[in-house]
Motif scaffolding. Sequence first.
Motif, PDB file in Angstrom:
ATOM      1  N   TRP A 223       5.342   2.118   5.695  1.00 36.27           N
ATOM      2  CA  TRP A 223       5.435   3.544   6.001  1.00 36.27           C
ATOM      3  C   TRP A 223       5.012   3.854   7.436  1.00 36.27           C
ATOM      4  O   TRP A 223       5.220   4.964   7.910  1.00 36.27           O
ATOM      5  N   GLY A 224       4.475   2.886   8.130  1.00 32.38           N
ATOM      6  CA  GLY A 224       4.116   3.089   9.537  1.00 32.38           C
ATOM      7  C   GLY A 224       5.288   2.941  10.490  1.00 32.38           C
ATOM      8  O   GLY A 224       5.141   3.230  11.685  1.00 32.38           O
ATOM      9  N   TRP A 225       6.434   2.500   9.988  1.00 38.20           N
ATOM     10  CA  TRP A 225       7.627   2.343  10.836  1.00 38.20           C
ATOM     11  C   TRP A 225       8.001   3.692  11.419  1.00 38.20           C
ATOM     12  O   TRP A 225       7.912   4.715  10.748  1.00 38.20           O
ATOM     13  N   PRO A 226       8.444   3.796  12.646  1.00 36.47           N
ATOM     14  CA  PRO A 226       8.648   2.720  13.635  1.00 36.47           C
ATOM     15  C   PRO A 226       7.520   2.624  14.654  1.00 36.47           C
ATOM     16  O   PRO A 226       7.715   2.063  15.729  1.00 36.47           O
ATOM     17  N   TYR A 227       6.353   3.167  14.329  1.00 36.02           N
ATOM     18  CA  TYR A 227       5.281   3.305  15.318  1.00 36.02           C
ATOM     19  C   TYR A 227       4.310   2.130  15.342  1.00 36.02           C
ATOM     20  O   TYR A 227       3.445   2.059  16.211  1.00 36.02           O
ATOM     21  N   ASP A 228       4.435   1.224  14.389  1.00 37.80           N
ATOM     22  CA  ASP A 228       3.658  -0.011  14.470  1.00 37.80           C
ATOM     23  C   ASP A 228       4.449  -1.125  13.800  1.00 37.80           C
ATOM     24  O   ASP A 228       5.538  -0.904  13.271  1.00 37.80           O
ATOM     25  N   ILE A 229       3.920  -2.326  13.833  1.00 35.50           N
ATOM     26  CA  ILE A 229       4.555  -3.492  13.220  1.00 35.50           C
ATOM     27  C   ILE A 229       3.725  -3.911  12.023  1.00 35.50           C
ATOM     28  O   ILE A 229       2.491  -3.960  12.093  1.00 35.50           O
ATOM     29  N   ALA A 230       4.378  -4.195  10.916  1.00 34.14           N
ATOM     30  CA  ALA A 230       3.672  -4.626   9.712  1.00 34.14           C
ATOM     31  C   ALA A 230       3.240  -6.082   9.878  1.00 34.14           C
ATOM     32  O   ALA A 230       4.077  -6.990   9.890  1.00 34.14           O
ATOM     33  N   GLY A 233      -2.888  -7.999   7.108  1.00 43.26           N
ATOM     34  CA  GLY A 233      -4.146  -7.304   7.336  1.00 43.26           C
ATOM     35  C   GLY A 233      -3.983  -5.868   7.765  1.00 43.26           C
ATOM     36  O   GLY A 233      -4.971  -5.129   7.866  1.00 43.26           O
ATOM     37  N   GLY A 234      -2.751  -5.438   8.032  1.00 44.04           N
ATOM     38  CA  GLY A 234      -2.511  -4.065   8.455  1.00 44.04           C
ATOM     39  C   GLY A 234      -2.678  -3.073   7.322  1.00 44.04           C
ATOM     40  O   GLY A 234      -2.733  -3.440   6.137  1.00 44.04           O
ATOM     41  N   THR A 235      -2.741  -1.796   7.674  1.00 41.38           N
ATOM     42  CA  THR A 235      -2.992  -0.744   6.675  1.00 41.38           C
ATOM     43  C   THR A 235      -1.826   0.237   6.540  1.00 41.38           C
ATOM     44  O   THR A 235      -1.954   1.255   5.863  1.00 41.38           O
ATOM     45  N   SER A 236      -0.697  -0.061   7.169  1.00 40.32           N
ATOM     46  CA  SER A 236       0.433   0.876   7.118  1.00 40.32           C
ATOM     47  C   SER A 236       1.597   0.325   6.298  1.00 40.32           C
ATOM     48  O   SER A 236       2.742   0.729   6.482  1.00 40.32           O
ATOM     49  N   HIS A 237       1.301  -0.623   5.408  1.00 43.64           N
ATOM     50  CA  HIS A 237       2.334  -1.183   4.558  1.00 43.64           C
ATOM     51  C   HIS A 237       1.704  -1.679   3.255  1.00 43.64           C
ATOM     52  O   HIS A 237       0.478  -1.806   3.161  1.00 43.64           O
ATOM     53  N   ALA A 238       2.557  -1.947   2.280  1.00 37.33           N
ATOM     54  CA  ALA A 238       2.061  -2.474   1.005  1.00 37.33           C
ATOM     55  C   ALA A 238       3.197  -3.190   0.295  1.00 37.33           C
ATOM     56  O   ALA A 238       4.382  -2.954   0.552  1.00 37.33           O
ATOM     57  N   ARG A 239       2.809  -4.065  -0.616  1.00 39.83           N
ATOM     58  CA  ARG A 239       3.757  -4.758  -1.500  1.00 39.83           C
ATOM     59  C   ARG A 239       3.210  -4.656  -2.923  1.00 39.83           C
ATOM     60  O   ARG A 239       2.010  -4.803  -3.154  1.00 39.83           O
ATOM     61  N   TYR A 240       4.110  -4.398  -3.865  1.00 43.28           N
ATOM     62  CA  TYR A 240       3.701  -4.145  -5.240  1.00 43.28           C
ATOM     63  C   TYR A 240       4.335  -5.168  -6.187  1.00 43.28           C
ATOM     64  O   TYR A 240       5.335  -5.806  -5.844  1.00 43.28           O
ATOM     65  N   PHE A 272      15.105   3.538  -3.823  1.00 44.24           N
ATOM     66  CA  PHE A 272      14.693   2.234  -4.344  1.00 44.24           C
ATOM     67  C   PHE A 272      15.069   1.142  -3.348  1.00 44.24           C
ATOM     68  O   PHE A 272      16.180   1.130  -2.820  1.00 44.24           O
ATOM     69  N   ASN A 273      14.136   0.244  -3.087  1.00 45.33           N
ATOM     70  CA  ASN A 273      14.400  -0.936  -2.262  1.00 45.33           C
ATOM     71  C   ASN A 273      13.084  -1.693  -2.111  1.00 45.33           C
ATOM     72  O   ASN A 273      12.037  -1.252  -2.596  1.00 45.33           O
ATOM     73  N   ALA A 274      13.146  -2.817  -1.460  1.00 42.78           N
ATOM     74  CA  ALA A 274      11.960  -3.523  -0.971  1.00 42.78           C
ATOM     75  C   ALA A 274      12.112  -3.611   0.540  1.00 42.78           C
ATOM     76  O   ALA A 274      13.190  -3.924   1.041  1.00 42.78           O
ATOM     77  N   ASP A 275      11.059  -3.315   1.264  1.00 37.03           N
ATOM     78  CA  ASP A 275      11.129  -3.227   2.721  1.00 37.03           C
ATOM     79  C   ASP A 275      11.046  -4.621   3.339  1.00 37.03           C
ATOM     80  O   ASP A 275      10.046  -5.325   3.200  1.00 37.03           O
ATOM     81  N   GLY A 276      12.112  -4.985   4.058  1.00 32.52           N
ATOM     82  CA  GLY A 276      12.129  -6.284   4.719  1.00 32.52           C
ATOM     83  C   GLY A 276      11.076  -6.432   5.786  1.00 32.52           C
ATOM     84  O   GLY A 276      10.743  -7.560   6.183  1.00 32.52           O
ATOM     85  N   ASP A 277      10.508  -5.321   6.275  1.00 34.39           N
ATOM     86  CA  ASP A 277       9.394  -5.405   7.215  1.00 34.39           C
ATOM     87  C   ASP A 277       8.196  -6.122   6.583  1.00 34.39           C
ATOM     88  O   ASP A 277       7.385  -6.722   7.290  1.00 34.39           O
TER      89      ASP A 277
END
Length: 477
Positions: A223-230, A233-240, A272-277
């Motif tokens: 969800w941090g796209w496009p202002y940072d890179i996943a 250890g980062g806090t602007s992305h997640a995987r479930y 619905f999708n999975a983020d390739g980032d």
Amino acid sequence: MNKIYKLHMGKAKCAVDLGDGSERGEYVNQDYILYKMGRPHRAISLMYCYYPMDAGWPRRASVAHASDDVKFAWDYPYDDYFTYKGGLGGNLNDEPFTYMRDIRRHGQDVNLTLTIDCGLSDEYLIAVAKELRTFGRMFLRINHEATGNWFTHNKRYSYQEVADFFVRFHNIIKEYAPNVKTVICAADIQKLESNRLEKEDEFKQTILAADVWSVDKYLALHWGWPYDIAETGGTSHARYKNENTYALTKATFERYKELNGGVSKPMVMAEFNADGDVTGPYEQATMVRDFLDRIREDNATWFTGFTMYQFRDRGRLGLEIEDPNNNEVGIEQPIFKMYKEMIHEDYFMPEVIQGEEVKLPMTLRWGGAEDATGLAMPLHFEKNPTFCEVIFEGEENYMMELNGKWFYKSPKAKNIDLMSAFFEKPLEGETDLTLKIFAPPATGENDPSQGEDWLENYYAKVEKLPEVRIRFTPTEV
């Protein structure tokens, strides 16, 4: 040509919709998508906002309020979607109407997401409702992800006000555009051990009012796209975990049904999708395939359909990634091939049933992608053809299917080459196939002069069949 037969196209066990354009990518025309996918979708999702009282309107927020201080996709005065150019004093020859017509001409329904100012008077909402009347059995998703805190509706208004607005707009839609189905995307169950929805007290009324229930579920998201890179250890992305996402979605449906007095409504994943980032391109395809396998293998009759977000994306949430050098070029990802194969499986295809023999003239009816009357032309093939085309005299608007591949015939087109139906699936010997023909509205809009049911049905009279040219050898050898 010998006999022709009546066809009925109905619902798939699991409907497949596709996102086309958003804050992350431009709209891609339906001719290109149809060619690449080989079949139409049930609906195409468009994402727009309507804040006509705001400074800068109707320019897009990231243009009207461009700033180096923006560090999050939604850090603008209003949502950075394409702007809805209709409404009071609006223009019906601009977005999203031009795209809505394109979608419906190609035998698909419109799924319009609209983030909208909850402070607008009924006059504005009635104008919007009236503009949607001619677009048949479309879906309208109002102020989605409404229990979040990132969209403008949640920044300016309380959760109770957002819920009250949904019901108010829903009631206006039912009065002025009863052909439009409203979609609520708000409260869901966040933890498996809970049987209570997020913000349930405020949003229960929306669950009772809406025509369709929905949740947005990303198996992984940056969800941090496009202002940072996943990065790790980062806090602007997640995987479930897929099993948890599936279980939470089903539990949400069951709670909706319970709150609705035990009565079910259609339940969809509107994004619905999975983020390739987060996953990379290979595991993105694997995760999505695994989730769709769960739906099919579970024969999840409670689950009506999903919207793949999206066709082409500037980030890694698309079947194609937008070429950074040219936004009209898409770069296929591994998920593209997997998704295309998946949506051609019977579970995700609309049901098409051949009925009785009919004679011309015949009237075809287009109710929508889940309810249409067409005709079938049986064709005999000695072997895999060298040439196969249909030749028309008139200005018909048709969607056609042969050997599992769909084709579009616009009013201006006279010859449609069907040979690509055999490129991926060549015939191995003598075979009988059926050319299926449906007639969505040529203008993309229903015709008020056609009768009392014009809001939901469009009719086209077939006076003459096309000529079918099939040859099994080259013109010269």
